[in-house]
Each structure stands twice: as structure tokens, then as C-alpha cells.
Design a protein around this motif. Structure first.
Motif, PDB file in Angstrom:
ATOM      1  N   MET A   1       0.825  -1.208   0.000  1.00 53.82           N
ATOM      2  CA  MET A   1       0.000   0.000   0.000  1.00 53.82           C
ATOM      3  C   MET A   1       0.863   1.263   0.000  1.00 53.82           C
ATOM      4  O   MET A   1       0.456   2.290   0.500  1.00 53.82           O
ATOM      5  CB  MET A   1      -0.907   0.015   1.239  1.00 53.82           C
ATOM      6  CG  MET A   1      -1.787  -1.203   1.369  1.00 53.82           C
ATOM      7  SD  MET A   1      -3.244  -1.080   0.329  1.00 53.82           S
ATOM      8  CE  MET A   1      -4.078  -2.618   0.681  1.00 53.82           C
TER       9      MET A   1
ATOM     10  N   LYS B   1       2.085   3.374  -2.329  1.00 50.07           N
ATOM     11  CA  LYS B   1       1.816   4.553  -3.144  1.00 50.07           C
ATOM     12  C   LYS B   1       0.573   5.317  -2.665  1.00 50.07           C
ATOM     13  O   LYS B   1      -0.453   4.712  -2.357  1.00 50.07           O
ATOM     14  CB  LYS B   1       1.634   4.087  -4.596  1.00 50.07           C
ATOM     15  CG  LYS B   1       1.213   5.162  -5.563  1.00 50.07           C
ATOM     16  CD  LYS B   1       1.270   4.626  -6.997  1.00 50.07           C
ATOM     17  CE  LYS B   1       0.215   5.311  -7.844  1.00 50.07           C
ATOM     18  NZ  LYS B   1       0.306   4.991  -9.256  1.00 50.07           N
ATOM     19  N   THR B   2       0.672   6.645  -2.615  1.00 50.71           N
ATOM     20  CA  THR B   2      -0.503   7.455  -2.304  1.00 50.71           C
ATOM     21  C   THR B   2      -1.275   7.681  -3.605  1.00 50.71           C
ATOM     22  O   THR B   2      -0.712   8.165  -4.585  1.00 50.71           O
ATOM     23  CB  THR B   2      -0.088   8.817  -1.713  1.00 50.71           C
ATOM     24  OG1 THR B   2       0.585   8.577  -0.468  1.00 50.71           O
ATOM     25  CG2 THR B   2      -1.304   9.694  -1.439  1.00 50.71           C
ATOM     26  N   ILE B   3      -2.546   7.316  -3.607  1.00 50.68           N
ATOM     27  CA  ILE B   3      -3.357   7.502  -4.810  1.00 50.68           C
ATOM     28  C   ILE B   3      -3.919   8.920  -4.815  1.00 50.68           C
ATOM     29  O   ILE B   3      -4.680   9.303  -3.927  1.00 50.68           O
ATOM     30  CB  ILE B   3      -4.495   6.463  -4.880  1.00 50.68           C
ATOM     31  CG1 ILE B   3      -3.901   5.044  -4.947  1.00 50.68           C
ATOM     32  CG2 ILE B   3      -5.387   6.718  -6.095  1.00 50.68           C
ATOM     33  CD1 ILE B   3      -4.946   3.926  -4.923  1.00 50.68           C
TER      34      ILE B   3
ATOM     35  N   LEU C   1     -11.626   3.694  -0.614  1.00 51.21           N
ATOM     36  CA  LEU C   1     -10.234   3.250  -0.794  1.00 51.21           C
ATOM     37  C   LEU C   1      -9.517   3.175   0.557  1.00 51.21           C
ATOM     38  O   LEU C   1      -8.773   2.228   0.835  1.00 51.21           O
ATOM     39  CB  LEU C   1      -9.479   4.199  -1.737  1.00 51.21           C
ATOM     40  CG  LEU C   1      -9.843   4.086  -3.224  1.00 51.21           C
ATOM     41  CD1 LEU C   1      -9.190   5.211  -4.027  1.00 51.21           C
ATOM     42  CD2 LEU C   1      -9.441   2.720  -3.800  1.00 51.21           C
ATOM     43  N   ASN C   2      -9.766   4.178   1.420  1.00 46.81           N
ATOM     44  CA  ASN C   2      -9.150   4.183   2.752  1.00 46.81           C
ATOM     45  C   ASN C   2      -9.599   2.958   3.553  1.00 46.81           C
ATOM     46  O   ASN C   2      -8.795   2.337   4.265  1.00 46.81           O
ATOM     47  CB  ASN C   2      -9.519   5.455   3.527  1.00 46.81           C
ATOM     48  CG  ASN C   2      -8.912   6.722   2.905  1.00 46.81           C
ATOM     49  OD1 ASN C   2      -9.324   7.822   3.209  1.00 46.81           O
ATOM     50  ND2 ASN C   2      -7.947   6.553   2.000  1.00 46.81           N
TER      51      ASN C   2
ATOM     52  N   TYR D   1      -5.856   1.707   1.531  1.00 46.55           N
ATOM     53  CA  TYR D   1      -5.044   2.540   0.631  1.00 46.55           C
ATOM     54  C   TYR D   1      -4.917   3.962   1.180  1.00 46.55           C
ATOM     55  O   TYR D   1      -5.840   4.459   1.820  1.00 46.55           O
ATOM     56  CB  TYR D   1      -5.673   2.611  -0.770  1.00 46.55           C
ATOM     57  CG  TYR D   1      -5.612   1.301  -1.522  1.00 46.55           C
ATOM     58  CD1 TYR D   1      -4.485   0.950  -2.267  1.00 46.55           C
ATOM     59  CD2 TYR D   1      -6.687   0.408  -1.491  1.00 46.55           C
ATOM     60  CE1 TYR D   1      -4.432  -0.253  -2.957  1.00 46.55           C
ATOM     61  CE2 TYR D   1      -6.645  -0.798  -2.170  1.00 46.55           C
ATOM     62  CZ  TYR D   1      -5.511  -1.132  -2.906  1.00 46.55           C
ATOM     63  OH  TYR D   1      -5.456  -2.323  -3.590  1.00 46.55           O
ATOM     64  N   THR D   2      -3.768   4.606   0.920  1.00 42.56           N
ATOM     65  CA  THR D   2      -3.632   6.023   1.275  1.00 42.56           C
ATOM     66  C   THR D   2      -3.958   6.868   0.052  1.00 42.56           C
ATOM     67  O   THR D   2      -3.616   6.513  -1.080  1.00 42.56           O
ATOM     68  CB  THR D   2      -2.203   6.383   1.756  1.00 42.56           C
ATOM     69  OG1 THR D   2      -1.262   5.708   0.925  1.00 42.56           O
ATOM     70  CG2 THR D   2      -1.985   5.959   3.198  1.00 42.56           C
ATOM     71  N   THR D   3      -4.621   7.997   0.300  1.00 46.63           N
ATOM     72  CA  THR D   3      -5.111   8.825  -0.798  1.00 46.63           C
ATOM     73  C   THR D   3      -4.887  10.295  -0.503  1.00 46.63           C
ATOM     74  O   THR D   3      -4.657  10.693   0.633  1.00 46.63           O
ATOM     75  CB  THR D   3      -6.632   8.614  -0.966  1.00 46.63           C
ATOM     76  OG1 THR D   3      -7.255   8.809   0.306  1.00 46.63           O
ATOM     77  CG2 THR D   3      -6.963   7.241  -1.498  1.00 46.63           C
TER      78      THR D   3
ATOM     79  N   PHE E   1      -1.412  -0.375 -10.232  1.00 46.22           N
ATOM     80  CA  PHE E   1      -1.665  -0.200  -8.794  1.00 46.22           C
ATOM     81  C   PHE E   1      -3.045   0.415  -8.545  1.00 46.22           C
ATOM     82  O   PHE E   1      -3.865  -0.116  -7.795  1.00 46.22           O
ATOM     83  CB  PHE E   1      -0.575   0.674  -8.172  1.00 46.22           C
ATOM     84  CG  PHE E   1      -0.715   0.843  -6.681  1.00 46.22           C
ATOM     85  CD1 PHE E   1      -0.233  -0.122  -5.801  1.00 46.22           C
ATOM     86  CD2 PHE E   1      -1.349   1.965  -6.157  1.00 46.22           C
ATOM     87  CE1 PHE E   1      -0.373   0.035  -4.424  1.00 46.22           C
ATOM     88  CE2 PHE E   1      -1.494   2.126  -4.778  1.00 46.22           C
ATOM     89  CZ  PHE E   1      -1.005   1.153  -3.911  1.00 46.22           C
ATOM     90  N   SER E   2      -3.326   1.536  -9.214  1.00 53.25           N
ATOM     91  CA  SER E   2      -4.614   2.218  -9.020  1.00 53.25           C
ATOM     92  C   SER E   2      -5.769   1.380  -9.557  1.00 53.25           C
ATOM     93  O   SER E   2      -6.838   1.313  -8.955  1.00 53.25           O
ATOM     94  CB  SER E   2      -4.608   3.583  -9.702  1.00 53.25           C
ATOM     95  OG  SER E   2      -3.608   4.408  -9.128  1.00 53.25           O
TER      96      SER E   2
ATOM     97  N   ALA F   1      -6.650  -1.289  -7.120  1.00 55.50           N
ATOM     98  CA  ALA F   1      -7.352  -0.711  -5.963  1.00 55.50           C
ATOM     99  C   ALA F   1      -8.821  -0.449  -6.304  1.00 55.50           C
ATOM    100  O   ALA F   1      -9.731  -0.775  -5.543  1.00 55.50           O
ATOM    101  CB  ALA F   1      -6.667   0.583  -5.540  1.00 55.50           C
TER     102      ALA F   1
END
Length: 308
Positions: free
Chosen positions: A2, A4-6, A27-28, A32-34, A205-206, A209
Motif C-alpha cells: 500500500m 503509493k498514495t493515490i 479506498l481508505n 489505501y492512502t489517498t 496499482f490504481s 485498488a
């Protein structure tokens, strides 16, 4: 995994931000980090011209496409009905979220007497204009532009009988007033009530997700509606409505589509219920049927009307 920050791109209107935050939360919740990045859209800035005169399909999505292609953002969240049926090269549909209310509604001022007499209704949509005039030929339709909040304010300050909105947009940001009626006779815009998230084609990656956010039933129904739209219009704006619904009891698909002249005087409708297995080409097949039954001539006339 996890790491990468989207970066989520969005327009900066209240509704667009609500949509972006909805995707962010989902996503969170998956770990995932956004980060949300708000981008101003030309569609929001040029409010003095009707959309179809700007000659751009996807005026609201263009700015975010540019931001994505230039690497400022990773994904973008759109009202799916605003997204052109052909996505720019390098950008793909990565998720369609579960659909909300599909209906158009008439927001009025508490008195419906105006429906019976000559009156003025506001909408920036050719599809709504044509269907309204088809049902109320003695009414006048005026153009209404801006984000949802702006349009609600313009209605308040006006002498109009009412204005047409998508129910979903008003419900999402709690702006739906008590004085509204459901226009269940009006065929919605293809993909109305659905949100689409796009990503770069090369960004696994995105895409991975967003895969978890996809609602398959909404994806299928909006695919049919947008295929119908794409087959009919071939890149030009026209008054076209389409709705597909899945019936779980017998696993069938119900579809209704409509093509109208800009003044609403001519319309061609199609309604069909088919087994779910036929979904992949359904929009295309039914659009072809409309084109063969006078739709081609009607489309040619619409192009002429809009070029004037």
C-alpha cells in the motif's frame, strides 16, 4: 503493497468533492492512502454559453484528463453521464460505483398550477428540454448552467415555474427541497445516477485498488446505455435518453431508449426486455433499430439545428 498514495483528481464543486470523498473513503477502508486534488474545469468557468455550443464533448472531464495525462493526479472521479463515450488515449474506466437514484426531478416553488398554462422551465440539458417540450409544448425552456448550488440559487431568484435536476446530485449533497416532483415519465441520461472512476492504462496499482469498488450490475447497465448513446450520436450532442435495469427475479434486462428532435416534436422510442446474456451488444442493436426507423434522418436534422 500500500506504499503509493493515490492522488484523486476532482472538480472543485460541492458535488464533485462529495463524489471524490466517497471514493476516498472506500479506498481508505481497503487500506489505501489517498490525497484529493481539486482542479478547476473550463465547464465551470464558461457559464455563459450552453454546453452544446462549446463544441466539446466532455468539457467537465477534459481538465481532469489533462491533469491525469500530465501526471498531476492518478485517478479521477466523474458523474458518469458527463463522461464522453470514448475515453482519451491512455485513460481507462477502472470502476463504476453502485448506482444511486436515476430519476430527473422538477424542483418548483410550491405551486404546480404553472404546468397547466404557458410557463417557463429551466434546464441546460438538450435531453430534458426536448422531453419537456414533447410533453408540454406550450411551455418555454430556458438554459440553466452552473454547478448544482448555482442552479438552485438561479431558480430561487427567477420567475420560472421550475427547473429540472438529476435527483442523485441533489440527494448526495442534501439539497433536495420539499417542493419537487419525480419525472418518472422522463427517460434519464445514459448512466445517470452512476459515478465512474478512471485511471491511467499503465497504472496497475490504481486499477487494482479501484477494481474492489466496481459494482457489476451498474457496470453492465451503464455499458448498455452508453453503447446505445455512442451508436446513435457518433460524437455529436443530441437529445438522447436511455435506462437499463436488471430484474433479479427472472434475470432479465429491461431497456428503454429515446431519441427526440430538439423541439420535442418528433420522438422515436424503443422498449425491450431480454435475457441477461444479451447485454454485451444490446445498446448497439437497439440503437441500430432506432436509426433504421427514422433515427438517421432525425440525427441529421438535429445536427443541422445545432449548427445554426
Amino acid at each position: 503493497m500500500m506504499s503509493k498514495t493515490i492522488r484523486i483528481g476532482t472538480r472543485d464543486s460541492e458535488l464533485a468533492l462529495w463524489q471524490a470523498h466517497t471514493v476516498e473513503k472506500q479506498l481508505n477502508d481497503l487500506g489505501y492512502t489517498t490525497e484529493i486534488i481539486a482542479v478547476k474545469s473550463t465547464g465551470d468557468i464558461l457559464l455563459d454559453k450552453p454546453l452544446y455550443e462549446l463544441g466539446i464533448t466532455g468539457i467537465f472531464t477534459k481538465t481532469l484528463d489533462m491533469a491525469m495525462l500530465s501526471g498531476q493526479i492518478d485517478i479521477a472521479v466523474h458523474s458518469m453521464k458527463d463522461v464522453p463515450t470514448a475515453l482519451p488515449k491512455g485513460i481507462v474506466q477502472a470502476a463504476v460505483l453502485k448506482r444511486a437514484n436515476v430519476l430527473d426531478i422538477l424542483v418548483h416553488k410550491g405551486d404546480l398550477n404553472f404546468l397547466e398554462k404557458e410557463s417557463t422551465i429551466a434546464t441546460g440539458s438538450l435531453r430534458r428540454q426536448a422531453q419537456w417540450l414533447s410533453k408540454y409544448p406550450n411551455h418555454t425552456v430556458v438554459d440553466l448552467r452552473g454547478n448544482v448550488n448555482t442552479r438552485m440559487q438561479k431558480l430561487k431568484d427567477s420567475q420560472w415555474g421550475g427547473a429540472v435536476f438529476a435527483a442523485a446530485g441533489l440527494e448526495r449533497i442534501n439539497l433536495k427541497p420539499a417542493t419537487f416532483i419525480n419525472l418518472d415519465w422522463m427517460v434519464p441520461a445514459p448512466a445517470q445516477g452512476a459515478m465512474m472512476v478512471v485511471a491511467m492504462e499503465n497504472d496497475d496499482f490504481s486499477q487494482e485498488a479501484l477494481y474492489h469498488l466496481n459494482d457489476i450490475e451498474t457496470e453492465i447497465c451503464t455499458h448498455i446505455e452508453r453503447q446505445f448513446l455512442r451508436t446513435l450520436e457518433g460524437g455529436c450532442t443530441a437529445p438522447i435518453g436511455a435506462i437499463a435495469k436488471h430484474n433479479e427475479h427472472d434475470d432479465t434486462l429491461y431497456f428503454k431508449g429515446i431519441l427526440l428532435s430538439v423541439d420535442g416534436k418528433e420522438k422515436i422510442e424503443i422498449e425491450r426486455t431480454v435475457p441477461i446474456e444479451e447485454w454485451k451488444k444490446l445498446g448497439y442493436t437497439l440503437a441500430q433499430e432506432i436509426l433504421e426507423n427514422g433515427g438517421s434522418e432525425l440525427m441529421a436534422n438535429i445536427k443541422k439545428t445545432l449548427q445554426k
